[in-house]
Design a protein around this motif. Structure first.
Motif, PDB file in Angstrom:
ATOM      1  N   THR A 124       1.525   1.890  -4.913  1.00  0.00           N
ATOM      2  CA  THR A 124       1.805   1.119  -6.350  1.00  0.00           C
ATOM      3  C   THR A 124       3.370   1.985  -6.869  1.00  0.00           C
ATOM      4  N   GLY A 125       4.528   1.189  -6.931  1.00  0.00           N
ATOM      5  CA  GLY A 125       4.927   3.391  -7.638  1.00  0.00           C
ATOM      6  C   GLY A 125       5.873   3.849  -6.262  1.00  0.00           C
ATOM      7  N   HIS A 126       5.194   3.778  -5.269  1.00  0.00           N
ATOM      8  CA  HIS A 126       5.581   4.008  -3.682  1.00  0.00           C
ATOM      9  C   HIS A 126       6.687   3.578  -2.892  1.00  0.00           C
ATOM     10  N   ALA A 127       7.939   4.158  -3.340  1.00  0.00           N
ATOM     11  CA  ALA A 127       9.533   3.681  -2.806  1.00  0.00           C
ATOM     12  C   ALA A 127       9.400   3.407  -1.369  1.00  0.00           C
ATOM     13  N   GLY A 128       9.661   2.082  -1.780  1.00  0.00           N
ATOM     14  CA  GLY A 128      10.322   1.639  -0.184  1.00  0.00           C
ATOM     15  C   GLY A 128       8.955   0.918   0.617  1.00  0.00           C
ATOM     16  N   ILE A 129       7.579   0.887  -0.434  1.00  0.00           N
ATOM     17  CA  ILE A 129       6.147   0.112   0.176  1.00  0.00           C
ATOM     18  C   ILE A 129       6.226  -1.730  -1.440  1.00  0.00           C
ATOM     19  N   ALA A 130       5.291  -2.265   0.201  1.00  0.00           N
ATOM     20  CA  ALA A 130       5.249  -3.302  -0.651  1.00  0.00           C
ATOM     21  C   ALA A 130       3.792  -3.150  -2.180  1.00  0.00           C
ATOM     22  N   PRO A 131       3.890  -2.538  -2.941  1.00  0.00           N
ATOM     23  CA  PRO A 131       3.094  -2.360  -3.935  1.00  0.00           C
ATOM     24  C   PRO A 131       1.851  -3.190  -4.330  1.00  0.00           C
ATOM     25  N   GLU A 132       1.812  -4.744  -3.458  1.00  0.00           N
ATOM     26  CA  GLU A 132       0.727  -5.793  -3.190  1.00  0.00           C
ATOM     27  C   GLU A 132      -0.495  -4.837  -2.583  1.00  0.00           C
ATOM     28  N   ILE A 133      -0.130  -4.282  -1.618  1.00  0.00           N
ATOM     29  CA  ILE A 133      -0.926  -4.383  -0.059  1.00  0.00           C
ATOM     30  C   ILE A 133      -2.228  -3.214  -0.330  1.00  0.00           C
ATOM     31  N   TRP A 134      -3.222  -3.857  -0.081  1.00  0.00           N
ATOM     32  CA  TRP A 134      -4.247  -3.110  -0.569  1.00  0.00           C
ATOM     33  C   TRP A 134      -4.794  -1.868   0.576  1.00  0.00           C
ATOM     34  N   SER A 135      -4.764  -3.733   1.803  1.00  0.00           N
ATOM     35  CA  SER A 135      -5.152  -2.527   3.657  1.00  0.00           C
ATOM     36  C   SER A 135      -3.673  -3.433   3.884  1.00  0.00           C
ATOM     37  N   TYR A 136      -3.848  -2.724   5.377  1.00  0.00           N
ATOM     38  CA  TYR A 136      -2.821  -3.345   6.601  1.00  0.00           C
ATOM     39  C   TYR A 136      -3.311  -3.097   7.747  1.00  0.00           C
ATOM     40  N   GLY A 137      -2.754  -3.392   8.760  1.00  0.00           N
ATOM     41  CA  GLY A 137      -2.846  -3.375  10.169  1.00  0.00           C
ATOM     42  C   GLY A 137      -3.179  -4.681  10.428  1.00  0.00           C
ATOM     43  N   HIS A 138      -4.238  -5.700  10.043  1.00  0.00           N
ATOM     44  CA  HIS A 138      -4.681  -6.803  10.163  1.00  0.00           C
ATOM     45  C   HIS A 138      -3.978  -7.434  11.290  1.00  0.00           C
ATOM     46  N   ARG A 139      -4.452  -8.228  12.240  1.00  0.00           N
ATOM     47  CA  ARG A 139      -3.818  -9.698  12.483  1.00  0.00           C
ATOM     48  C   ARG A 139      -3.955 -10.938  12.116  1.00  0.00           C
ATOM     49  N   ASN A 140      -4.516 -11.442  12.567  1.00  0.00           N
ATOM     50  CA  ASN A 140      -5.088 -13.158  10.531  1.00  0.00           C
ATOM     51  C   ASN A 140      -6.888 -13.255  10.581  1.00  0.00           C
ATOM     52  N   PRO A 141      -6.228 -12.173   9.614  1.00  0.00           N
ATOM     53  CA  PRO A 141      -7.649 -12.216   8.627  1.00  0.00           C
ATOM     54  C   PRO A 141      -7.961 -13.785   7.396  1.00  0.00           C
ATOM     55  N   GLN A 142      -9.234 -14.868   8.641  1.00  0.00           N
ATOM     56  CA  GLN A 142      -9.408 -16.004   7.974  1.00  0.00           C
ATOM     57  C   GLN A 142     -10.533 -15.960   7.196  1.00  0.00           C
ATOM     58  N   GLY A 143     -11.494 -14.359   7.477  1.00  0.00           N
ATOM     59  CA  GLY A 143     -12.281 -14.633   6.576  1.00  0.00           C
ATOM     60  C   GLY A 143     -12.450 -13.893   5.446  1.00  0.00           C
TER      61      GLY A 143
END
Length: 365
Positions: free
Chosen positions: A200-219
C-alpha cells in the motif's frame, strides 16, 4: 477456529442430509452422497440455516436444502465459462446472518480476454435470486486464454478477504508487481485496499497484492491459528503447499520443483535468496484443488491436519505434522477428481467430486 456458523442448530440440520443417500466405505470412513447432477462443481458454502450453496463452473449457483433438494439461484454476474474459467468460489462470511452478503469469484470479460474477479451480493432468506450484485475486485487486464485463474477465497480473522489469482499462463507476470497475475490479493469486504497491505502506498505496485510468485493456486485455507495456507499447481511436478507470509515472493517461474511439460528445466533451479520454499511439494503432480484444516469432532485423530483434493489421482490427501507432509490418501469411488473439500459445521468432511458431478459428506464408518 474461523469456520463460519458452526452452531448446534445448523449442525442438526446438516445431520438430516445423511438419510437415503448412496454410501461407500473405505479405511474407517464412509462417503454419503448428498446431491448430484452438477456439470463441473467447483465450491461449497455453508449457510447458517443448514442449507448449502454449490457453484458450478459453467455459471450456475445451487442451494441444497436439508432434504437434498436443489434450487437454482439466479442473478449472477456475467461469467466467461471458457477453459478453466467460469463461476469459481463462493464465500459465506461470518456476518452473513446479519448482512446477507456473500462473495463469488469468477472469470469476467476483459476486452478480448478474461480475468479473475469478485462480486458481493445479497441472498435473502428463502430467495432464489441474488440482489445488490456489485463487482468489488477485478484483476489487472491484459490476459487471454482459458487457464490459471486461481479463484479461491478465504475470509481472514480480521474480516478482510484473500483471493488467489493464477498467472493466466503468462509466466513472467507472476514476478511483475504492477499486475495481479500469480498473486494472493487481500481486500476489504467493500473492495477497498487495507492500509496494512505490504505494498500500500508504493508507486507502480498493485496495492491489493499480499504475496506473489505463484503459478495457479486453487486451494486456500486458514489453520487453527488463523494462518493462511495455499496450494498451487506446478507444471510437470512441483505442486506446492505454501504457508503464506505478508509481502513474500514464492518464486514462480524463477524457482520450481518441477519441469516444463516439454521436459525442459524451469528457471534457475529450486531455490534462490529472497524467495520462499514450499512447506510441501508433490512430484509427480497430483493437481491439488480445494483445501481445509480439520477442526471438527467426528475425527479427533485428524484435528489440525490439512486435507487437499487431487484432480489427477482422484484422492483426498491428508497432511500432518510440522512441517506438513502427506501421511494418508483417502480414495473412494466417489473421489473422482476432487474439486473442493471443506470441514462442515457438523464435523464431517464435505467434498465435491467433479468426475461424479456430486456433493459428498465423509463421516466415520
Amino acid at each position: 477456529m474461523y469456520r463460519a456458523f458452526a452452531t448446534l442448530s445448523a449442525a442438526c440440520l446438516y445431520v438430516m442430509l445423511i438419510a437415503s443417500f448412496t454410501t461407500s466405505a473405505w479405511a474407517g470412513v464412509v462417503a454419503k452422497k448428498v446431491a448430484e447432477g452438477f456439470y463441473v462443481p467447483w465450491s461449497i458454502g455453508f449457510l447458517p440455516d443448514g442449507a448449502i450453496l454449490v457453484t458450478d463452473r459453467d455459471g450456475e449457483l445451487w442451494r441444497i436444502d436439508s432434504q437434498g433438494a436443489k434450487t437454482q439461484i439466479s442473478g449472477l454476474p456475467q461469467v466467461v465459462a471458457k477453459g478453466q474459467g467460469g463461476l469459481l468460489d463462493v464465500l459465506i462470511p461470518r456476518d452473513f446472518e446479519r448482512t446477507r452478503h456473500l462473495f463469488l469469484s469468477y472469470s469476467a470479460q476483459q476486452g478480448r480476454g478474461s480475468g479473475t474477479a469478485i462480486v458481493r451480493a445479497q441472498l435473502k432468506p428463502e430467495a432464489t435470486q441474488l440482489t445488490g450484485v456489485k463487482q468489488i475486485f477485478q484483476m489487472t487486464r491484459g490476459s487471454s486464454g482459458g487457464r490459471h485463474f486461481g479463484g479461491r477465497m478465504v475470509e481472514a480473522p480480521d474480516g478482510t478477504l484473500f483471493l488467489t489469482v493464477g498467472e493466466r499462463g503468462d509466466r513472467p507476470s507472476a514476478q511483475d508487481l504492477r499486475r495481479h497475475n500469480g498473486s494472493v490479493i487481500r481486500i476489504n469486504p467493500d473492495g477497498s485496499v487495507p492500509a496494512d497491505n505490504p505494498f500500500t502506498g508504493h508507486a507502480g505496485i498493485a496495492p491489493e497484492i499480499w504475496s506473489y510468485g505463484h503459478r495457479n493456486p486453487q486451494g486456500a485455507a486458514l489453520d487453527g491459528s488463523g494462518q493462511l495456507w495455499v496450494n498451487e499447481h506446478g507444471a510437470r511436478g512441483g505442486d506446492e503447499v505454501n504457508r503464506i507470509h505478508k509481502g513474500a515472493n514464492y518464486g514462480w517461474p524463477v524457482i520450481a520443483y518441477g519441469r516444463h511439460y516439454t521436459g525442459l528445466k524451469i528457471g534457475e533451479g529450486t531455490a534462490k535468496p529472497g524467495m520462499e520454499q514450499p512447506e510441501h511439494y508433490w512430484d509427480p503432480s497430483i493437481a491439488p484443488s480445494g483445501m481445509t484444516f480439520y477442526d471438527g469432532d467426528l475425527f479427533p485423530d485428524w484435528r489440525g491436519d490439512a486435507f487437499v483434493g487431487s484432480l489427477k489421482f482422484d484422492y483426498i490427501a491428508r497432511l500432518s505434522g510440522d512441517p506438513l507432509r502427506e501421511v494418508q490418501q483417502i480414495k473412494l469411488p466417489q473421489t473422482l477428481r476432487v474439486r473442493d473439500i471443506r470441514t462442515g459445521p457438523d464435523g464431517a468432511i464435505w467434498f465435491l467430486s467433479e468426475g461424479q458431478g456430486a456433493l459428498y459428506r465423509l463421516v466415520p464408518d
